[in-house]
Design an enzyme around this catalytic site. Sequence first.
Site, PDB file in Angstrom:
ATOM      1  N   HIS A 208      38.836  23.354  41.736  1.00  0.00           N
ATOM      2  CA  HIS A 208      39.490  22.275  40.994  1.00  0.00           C
ATOM      3  C   HIS A 208      39.218  22.461  39.497  1.00  0.00           C
ATOM      4  O   HIS A 208      38.085  22.727  39.106  1.00  0.00           O
ATOM      5  CB  HIS A 208      38.945  20.926  41.476  1.00  0.00           C
ATOM      6  CG  HIS A 208      39.613  19.762  40.822  1.00  0.00           C
ATOM      7  ND1 HIS A 208      40.858  19.321  41.194  1.00  0.00           N
ATOM      8  CD2 HIS A 208      39.230  18.980  39.784  1.00  0.00           C
ATOM      9  CE1 HIS A 208      41.209  18.302  40.424  1.00  0.00           C
ATOM     10  NE2 HIS A 208      40.242  18.074  39.564  1.00  0.00           N
TER      11      HIS A 208
ATOM     12  N   GLY B  64      49.119  31.833  41.968  1.00  0.00           N
ATOM     13  CA  GLY B  64      48.214  32.705  42.737  1.00  0.00           C
ATOM     14  C   GLY B  64      47.247  33.544  41.928  1.00  0.00           C
ATOM     15  O   GLY B  64      46.761  34.567  42.417  1.00  0.00           O
ATOM     16  N   SER B  65      46.903  33.100  40.703  1.00  0.00           N
ATOM     17  CA  SER B  65      45.958  33.915  39.929  1.00  0.00           C
ATOM     18  C   SER B  65      44.563  33.883  40.554  1.00  0.00           C
ATOM     19  O   SER B  65      43.827  34.873  40.488  1.00  0.00           O
ATOM     20  CB  SER B  65      45.920  33.470  38.465  1.00  0.00           C
ATOM     21  OG  SER B  65      45.326  32.205  38.342  1.00  0.00           O
ATOM     22  N   ASN B  66      44.189  32.770  41.154  1.00  0.00           N
ATOM     23  CA  ASN B  66      42.895  32.740  41.862  1.00  0.00           C
ATOM     24  C   ASN B  66      42.936  33.623  43.108  1.00  0.00           C
ATOM     25  O   ASN B  66      41.943  34.268  43.447  1.00  0.00           O
ATOM     26  CB  ASN B  66      42.503  31.304  42.233  1.00  0.00           C
ATOM     27  CG  ASN B  66      41.852  30.573  41.083  1.00  0.00           C
ATOM     28  OD1 ASN B  66      40.724  30.870  40.702  1.00  0.00           O
ATOM     29  ND2 ASN B  66      42.589  29.637  40.490  1.00  0.00           N
TER      30      ASN B  66
ATOM     31  N   ALA C 278      37.731  30.910  33.517  1.00  0.00           N
ATOM     32  CA  ALA C 278      36.438  30.512  34.101  1.00  0.00           C
ATOM     33  C   ALA C 278      36.554  30.390  35.619  1.00  0.00           C
ATOM     34  O   ALA C 278      35.636  30.768  36.362  1.00  0.00           O
ATOM     35  CB  ALA C 278      35.986  29.187  33.490  1.00  0.00           C
TER      36      ALA C 278
ATOM     37  N   LEU D  55      45.152  18.564  53.145  1.00  0.00           N
ATOM     38  CA  LEU D  55      44.891  18.801  54.572  1.00  0.00           C
ATOM     39  C   LEU D  55      44.379  17.503  55.201  1.00  0.00           C
ATOM     40  O   LEU D  55      43.511  16.831  54.638  1.00  0.00           O
ATOM     41  CB  LEU D  55      43.861  19.922  54.735  1.00  0.00           C
ATOM     42  CG  LEU D  55      44.296  21.293  54.201  1.00  0.00           C
ATOM     43  CD1 LEU D  55      43.131  22.277  54.227  1.00  0.00           C
ATOM     44  CD2 LEU D  55      45.484  21.848  54.997  1.00  0.00           C
TER      45      LEU D  55
ATOM     46  N   MET E 260      49.006  22.975  47.114  1.00  0.00           N
ATOM     47  CA  MET E 260      49.397  21.645  46.658  1.00  0.00           C
ATOM     48  C   MET E 260      49.622  20.638  47.787  1.00  0.00           C
ATOM     49  O   MET E 260      50.221  19.586  47.568  1.00  0.00           O
ATOM     50  CB  MET E 260      50.653  21.745  45.784  1.00  0.00           C
ATOM     51  CG  MET E 260      50.468  22.597  44.539  1.00  0.00           C
ATOM     52  SD  MET E 260      49.050  22.079  43.541  1.00  0.00           S
ATOM     53  CE  MET E 260      49.739  20.627  42.751  1.00  0.00           C
TER      54      MET E 260
END
Length: 191
Positions: free
Chosen positions: A113, A19-21, A177, A97, A94
């Site tokens: 991605h 969950g860093s994003n 990034a 859908l 992960m």
Amino acid sequence: MERSTGNKINTAVFISGRGSNLKSLIAFSIKKKSPIRIKLVISNNKKAKGLNYIKNYKLNKFIVNYSNIKKAENNILKKLKKSKIEFICLAGFMKILSSNFIKRFNNPILNIHPSLLPKYKGLNTHLRVINNNETFTGATVHLVTEKLDSGKIILQKKVKVFKNDDEKNLSKRVLKAEHQLYPKAIIKFLN
Ligand code: GRF
């Protein structure tokens, strides 16, 4: 896209793990310049570390049991409707859908991605990049369609690959990034 009350778009972030994003998106969403308000965090994994980041904010979480994909997607769609979600950001989710889900949600879904798409779709991108002696890799934010990692590219950020890089070093640099890229891509896409 039409703006909901308060001028920010009701957004759900889907995660499965670290969950860093999500963390970087939460920090972004509370800024004035952010076009999104994160209302809901959805996870297929109740032990996802990223769920810890929502505790300090007024965010709802929804844990989905994915043992039956159809039921899981129906439950998610119901929850999204109830929470008036108009926009989804996938961030390390992960599960794939289904096209039925994408059609029924009928609003944009973005994904991040860790490669310069269309190169290195799928998993283990960094290892493949190193094994192919690439000098550059990066990250991509793209629209989610039924074809994996293939929807329209919104924004990319290049990252240098060094000769002595291993998977760990490189993924760390790319992740940094990613945290800058996702908010920028959202602004570009929604404004
Ligand atoms: C990121 O590298 C993202 O690009 C990929 O999965 C990873 C998730 O990391 N889709 P985190 O859970 O956001 O830390």
